[in-house]
Design a protein around this motif. Structure first.
Motif, PDB file in Angstrom:
ATOM      1  N   LYS A  90       0.925  -1.272   0.051  1.00 39.95           N
ATOM      2  CA  LYS A  90       0.031   0.050   0.118  1.00 39.95           C
ATOM      3  C   LYS A  90       0.834   1.186  -0.105  1.00 39.95           C
ATOM      4  O   LYS A  90       0.741   2.222  -0.700  1.00 39.95           O
ATOM      5  CB  LYS A  90      -0.914   0.030   1.325  1.00 39.95           C
ATOM      6  N   ASP A 339      -7.698   5.515   0.400  1.00 39.48           N
ATOM      7  CA  ASP A 339      -8.134   3.918   0.756  1.00 39.48           C
ATOM      8  C   ASP A 339      -9.537   3.929   0.538  1.00 39.48           C
ATOM      9  O   ASP A 339     -10.389   4.165   1.839  1.00 39.48           O
ATOM     10  CB  ASP A 339      -7.360   3.541   1.933  1.00 39.48           C
ATOM     11  N   ARG A 379      -6.882  -3.974  -3.456  1.00 40.97           N
ATOM     12  CA  ARG A 379      -6.625  -4.756  -2.472  1.00 40.97           C
ATOM     13  C   ARG A 379      -7.568  -5.452  -1.837  1.00 40.97           C
ATOM     14  O   ARG A 379      -8.550  -5.047  -2.025  1.00 40.97           O
ATOM     15  CB  ARG A 379      -5.644  -3.959  -1.624  1.00 40.97           C
ATOM     16  N   GLU A 380      -7.229  -6.779  -1.318  1.00 39.34           N
ATOM     17  CA  GLU A 380      -8.326  -7.561  -0.691  1.00 39.34           C
ATOM     18  C   GLU A 380      -7.512  -8.218   0.431  1.00 39.34           C
ATOM     19  O   GLU A 380      -6.582  -9.048   0.158  1.00 39.34           O
ATOM     20  CB  GLU A 380      -8.821  -8.351  -1.686  1.00 39.34           C
ATOM     21  N   ARG A 383      -3.769  -7.744   0.826  1.00 35.11           N
ATOM     22  CA  ARG A 383      -2.861  -7.983  -0.158  1.00 35.11           C
ATOM     23  C   ARG A 383      -3.182  -7.405  -1.404  1.00 35.11           C
ATOM     24  O   ARG A 383      -4.588  -7.310  -1.677  1.00 35.11           O
ATOM     25  CB  ARG A 383      -2.510  -9.345  -0.331  1.00 35.11           C
ATOM     26  N   THR A 384      -2.419  -7.188  -2.374  1.00 36.79           N
ATOM     27  CA  THR A 384      -2.570  -6.545  -3.777  1.00 36.79           C
ATOM     28  C   THR A 384      -3.160  -7.554  -4.441  1.00 36.79           C
ATOM     29  O   THR A 384      -2.556  -8.470  -4.793  1.00 36.79           O
ATOM     30  CB  THR A 384      -1.458  -5.913  -4.339  1.00 36.79           C
TER      31      THR A 384
END
Ligand SMILES: Nc1nc2c(ncn2[C@@H]2O[C@H](COP(=O)(O)OP(=O)(O)OP(=O)(O)O)[C@@H](O)[C@H]2O)c(=O)[nH]1
Ligand SMILES: [Mg+2]
Length: 395
Positions: A90, A339, A379-380, A383-384
């Motif tokens: 991030k 974000d 991202r989830e 993690r990207t």
């Protein structure tokens, strides 16, 4: 302590180290400052100060990027040392978005590792056009193996459109240079020369309307609220009116005046695209602005929720998903320093498998200032899983 004004004498560029965990990014950063301090154009920043300084907890967001500054004979650089671990992608994404060039650090002992590839991909996605390679730990590496690693790195760069054959690859040892070994301090000089010559002076859009994504918000007792970040475009002077955008739902834009301007603790008269600055905002309540907001020339940008984008869904091998994405998928979007959650509509494509590039329509959970060409990460679960670029704004 009296403050000396920042004097702009050389073109300013933003660069940074990237690469797999433990490949020596921080050691190399320290070594660069050491070599340049000996030349008299920088201040030595020891390893432990780079490694300790960056951890700041800000409303639960860990800001983990260290900024150091130095000069070569021809340029002034702000250099960010980006942590290698995937958890910090991030920060790499939001920081890399501002980079004019990157130093990709690859350990000659280990070669390409998963985060090496991930960072190259992200650099491409966020628009970093120039990469210089530091093949680090060359002091400990076997020559033939290092040759193989070099080939492998050039291939990786070519695969991501960086023209791997032309990219400068310099064999260095951050560790030995820090110890003052002349062979390796010379290698650092060679690396800096490569950066000086290979990374072009960027077009700064100095005439464009001012825009700066907010990275950090501070309160300075007796002075007021200060926001920090890298100027994305345009110029700003003390006394200029600005708007803070992306705020609360009820208060979309707050207009104010810049009453103070600093870079690296030094007051400056005006700042331009690429500068890392702190802006003192008149009468701005501390709670009204936070990381992810944007400070812009009044009326120059309109926050929006809907846009179309080209999105690359990371393959499982790159650390992405193992299962496809369908319409209704609702991940987090990292846009500049913001974000935000968003709904993805795949339209007729219906299904995007890991490794696919697709056109999507996104509806964000809140309004964000957007423009065509702007890069973002998806991202989830920490993690990207994707990266993309805004293709159009949907009214
Ligand atoms: N032999 C050798 N070791 C090195 C060199 N550069 C760094 N190292 C060692 O490699 C390890 C990792 O170095 P760091 O500079 O912390 O690596 P990093 O990439 O910043 O690591 P993260 O920030 O954790 O991702 C340390 O033990 C260093 O001493 C080098 O040029 N030669
Ligand atoms: Mg490090």
């Amino acid at each position: 302590m009296p403050k000396t004004a920042y004097v702009r004498t050389k073109p300013h560029l933003n660069i940074g180290t990237m690469g797999h965990v433990d490949h020596g990014k921080t050691t190399l950063t320290a070594a660069i400052t050491k070599v340049l301090s000996e030349r008299g154009t920088g201040t030595f920043v020891p390893f432990d100060r780079i490694d300790r300084a960056p951890e700041e907890a800000l409303r639960g967001i860990t800001i983990n990027i260290a900024h150091v500054e130095y000069e070569t004979d021809t340029r002034h650089y702000a250099h960010v040392d980006m942590p290698g671990h995937a958890d910090y992608v991030k920060n790499m994404v939001t920081g890399a978005a501002q980079l004019d060039g990157a130093i990709l650090v690859v350990s000659a002992l280990d070669g390409i590792m998963p985060q090496t590839a991930e960072h190259v991909l992200l650099a491409r996605q966020v628009g970093v056009d120039h990469i210089v390679v530091a093949l680090n730990k060359a002091d400990a590496g076997d020559e033939e193996l290092t040759d193989l690693v070099e080939l492998e790195v050039r291939d990786l760069l070519s695969a991501h459109g960086y023209g791997g054959d032309a990219v400068p690859v310099v064999r260095v040892s951050g560790l030995r240079a820090l110890e003052g070994d002349p062979r390796w301090t010379a290698a650092i000089e060679a690396l800096l020369d490569a950066v000086d010559t290979y990374v072009p002076i960027p077009e700064r859009y100095a005439d464009a309307p001012f825009l700066m994504p907010v990275e950090n918000v501070l309160t300075i007792t007796g002075r007021g609220t200060v926001v920090t970040g890298a100027v994305e475009r345009g110029t700003i002077r003390v006394g200029d009116r600005v708007e803070v955008l992306g705020a609360t739902v009820t208060l979309k834009a707050v207009e104010t005046v810049v009453t103070g301007l600093e870079t690296f603790g030094k007051p400056m008269e005006s700042a331009e695209a690429g500068d890392n600055v702190a802006l003192l905002l008149r009468g701005m309540p501390r709670e009204a602005v936070r990381r992810g907001h944007v400070v812009a020339a009044p009326g120059s940008t309109t926050p929006t929720r809907r846009f179309t984008a080209q999105v690359y869904v990371l393959s499982a091998r790159e650390g992405g998903r193992t299962t496809p994405v369908t319409s209704g998928y609702r991940p987090q979007f990292y846009i500049r320093t913001a974000d935000v959650v968003g709904d993805i509509d795949l339209g007729e494509t219906a299904v995007a498998r890991p490794g696919d590039t697709v056109t999507v329509t996104v509806e964000l959970g809140r309004e964000v200032p957007l423009e065509v060409g702007l890069g973002f990460a998806i991202r989830e679960g920490g993690r990207t899983v994707g990266a993309g670029t805004v293709a159009s704004i949907v009214a």
